[in-house]
Design a protein around this motif. Structure first.
Motif, PDB file in Angstrom:
ATOM      1  N   ALA A 126       0.850  -1.189   0.000  1.00 10.18           N
ATOM      2  CA  ALA A 126       0.000   0.000   0.000  1.00 10.18           C
ATOM      3  C   ALA A 126       0.884   1.237   0.000  1.00 10.18           C
ATOM      4  N   PRO A 127       0.571   2.223  -0.819  1.00 13.55           N
ATOM      5  CA  PRO A 127       1.417   3.410  -0.887  1.00 13.55           C
ATOM      6  C   PRO A 127       1.383   4.222   0.402  1.00 13.55           C
ATOM      7  N   ASP A 128       2.482   4.899   0.654  1.00 14.98           N
ATOM      8  CA  ASP A 128       2.560   5.832   1.778  1.00 14.98           C
ATOM      9  C   ASP A 128       2.068   7.184   1.278  1.00 14.98           C
ATOM     10  N   LYS A 129       0.865   7.564   1.671  1.00 17.06           N
ATOM     11  CA  LYS A 129       0.256   8.797   1.173  1.00 17.06           C
ATOM     12  C   LYS A 129       0.368   9.937   2.185  1.00 17.06           C
ATOM     13  N   SER A 130       1.218   9.751   3.165  1.00 16.20           N
ATOM     14  CA  SER A 130       1.231  10.671   4.298  1.00 16.20           C
ATOM     15  C   SER A 130       1.582  12.109   3.928  1.00 16.20           C
ATOM     16  N   GLY A 131       2.192  12.325   2.766  1.00 16.40           N
ATOM     17  CA  GLY A 131       2.581  13.672   2.375  1.00 16.40           C
ATOM     18  C   GLY A 131       1.583  14.414   1.510  1.00 16.40           C
ATOM     19  N   LEU A 132       0.535  13.757   1.086  1.00 15.89           N
ATOM     20  CA  LEU A 132      -0.445  14.437   0.223  1.00 15.89           C
ATOM     21  C   LEU A 132      -1.105  15.563   1.007  1.00 15.89           C
ATOM     22  N   PRO A 133      -1.111  16.787   0.462  1.00  8.19           N
ATOM     23  CA  PRO A 133      -1.567  17.944   1.244  1.00  8.19           C
ATOM     24  C   PRO A 133      -3.073  18.030   1.411  1.00  8.19           C
ATOM     25  N   SER A 134      -3.832  17.420   0.534  1.00  3.25           N
ATOM     26  CA  SER A 134      -5.288  17.455   0.670  1.00  3.25           C
ATOM     27  C   SER A 134      -5.888  16.316  -0.127  1.00  3.25           C
ATOM     28  N   ASP A 135      -7.196  16.123   0.024  1.00  6.70           N
ATOM     29  CA  ASP A 135      -7.856  15.038  -0.710  1.00  6.70           C
ATOM     30  C   ASP A 135      -8.040  15.373  -2.185  1.00  6.70           C
ATOM     31  N   ARG A 136      -7.582  16.548  -2.602  1.00  5.09           N
ATOM     32  CA  ARG A 136      -7.634  16.861  -4.028  1.00  5.09           C
ATOM     33  C   ARG A 136      -6.485  16.168  -4.772  1.00  5.09           C
ATOM     34  N   PHE A 137      -5.522  15.694  -4.001  1.00  8.09           N
ATOM     35  CA  PHE A 137      -4.336  15.043  -4.579  1.00  8.09           C
ATOM     36  C   PHE A 137      -4.492  13.524  -4.475  1.00  8.09           C
ATOM     37  N   SER A 138      -4.192  12.837  -5.568  1.00  9.60           N
ATOM     38  CA  SER A 138      -4.187  11.378  -5.542  1.00  9.60           C
ATOM     39  C   SER A 138      -3.137  10.887  -6.532  1.00  9.60           C
ATOM     40  N   ALA A 139      -2.712   9.665  -6.357  1.00 16.26           N
ATOM     41  CA  ALA A 139      -1.739   9.093  -7.278  1.00 16.26           C
ATOM     42  C   ALA A 139      -1.973   7.609  -7.377  1.00 16.26           C
ATOM     43  N   GLU A 140      -1.643   7.082  -8.517  1.00 14.34           N
ATOM     44  CA  GLU A 140      -1.695   5.644  -8.697  1.00 14.34           C
ATOM     45  C   GLU A 140      -0.472   5.201  -9.480  1.00 14.34           C
TER      46      GLU A 140
END
Lengths: 111, 116
Positions: B54-68
């Motif tokens: 599972a990716p480490d998403k801890s740095g995404l600044p808001s829920d507008r940001f996503s990555a796959e």
């Protein structure tokens, strides 16, 4: 959050002189790395030093690591105009693999 | 061999639009990272992919940001409803994964995003 902090923020030297910059960090690390960035784009890896190492050399680069002081230094000897760039230290948390970068030191080498 | 590539190199968009940024890592690198760099600043960690974990998403600044990351290779960073403060250079890096801590990361040239 940023772990590494570089000092000084900016450095201007004459070609042929040595450039020294420092990095301090806050938590235990596995490794510390130094990167160079030209013109605000992609970073280039310079050197990696492990937490059980104290000094490492690569060409004109010399890196030291003092884990008791949580600090590292990067020395560039006999600087050249092409060394003009921003230099960043990056550390990984002892429990993690992602890197935390400092704000960088901008080095200008005058011809 | 080929390094990390990113596209587009520059993207200008209007506030409120969605954008997709692409990263092609070095073949065989199992770890992929996204960073953001604002003008004159250091790199801000966004997200980290390692193999099938599972990716480490801890740095995404808001829920507008996503990555796959599809098939363990190409990655796409999506920013929805862009805001002016999203303007920055978005950098992707890849590395081999070894025990004993983070290894050398290879960076792409970045995508400069400007939100008007």
């Amino acid at each position: 959050s940023q772990q590494g902090e570089e000092d000084p923020q900016a450095l201007s030297i004459q070609e042929g002189e040595n450039a020294t910059m420092n990095c301090s960090y806050k938590t235990s690390i596995n490794n510390l790395q130094w990167y160079r960035q030209n013109s605000g784009r992609g970073l280039v890896h310079l050197i990696l030093i492990r937490s059980n190492e104290r000094e490492k050399h690569s060409g004109r680069l010399r890196v030291t690591l003092d884990t008791s002081k949580k600090s590292s230094s990067l020395l560039i000897t006999a600087s050249r105009a092409a060394d003009t760039a921003s230099y960043f230290c990056a550390t990984d948390d002892a429990n993690d693999y992602k890197l935390s970068f400092g704000a960088g030191t901008t080095v200008t080498v005058r011809a | 061999g080929a390094g990390v590539s990113q596209s587009p190199s520059n993207k200008v968009t209007e506030k409120g639009k969605d954008v997709e940024l692409r990263c092609d890592p070095i073949s065989g690198h199992t770890a992929l990272y996204w960073y953001r760099q604002s003008l004159g600043q250091g790199l801000e960690f966004l997200i980290y992919f390692q193999g099938n974990s599972a990716p480490d998403k801890s740095g995404l600044p808001s829920d507008r940001f996503s990555a796959e990351r599809t098939g363990g290779s190409v990655s796409t960073l999506t920013i929805q409803r862009t805001q002016q403060e999203d303007s920055a250079v978005y950098l992707c890096a890849s590395s081999l994964h070894r025990s004993g801590g983070a290894t050398e990361q290879f960076f792409g040239p970045g995508t400069r995003l400007t939100v008007l």
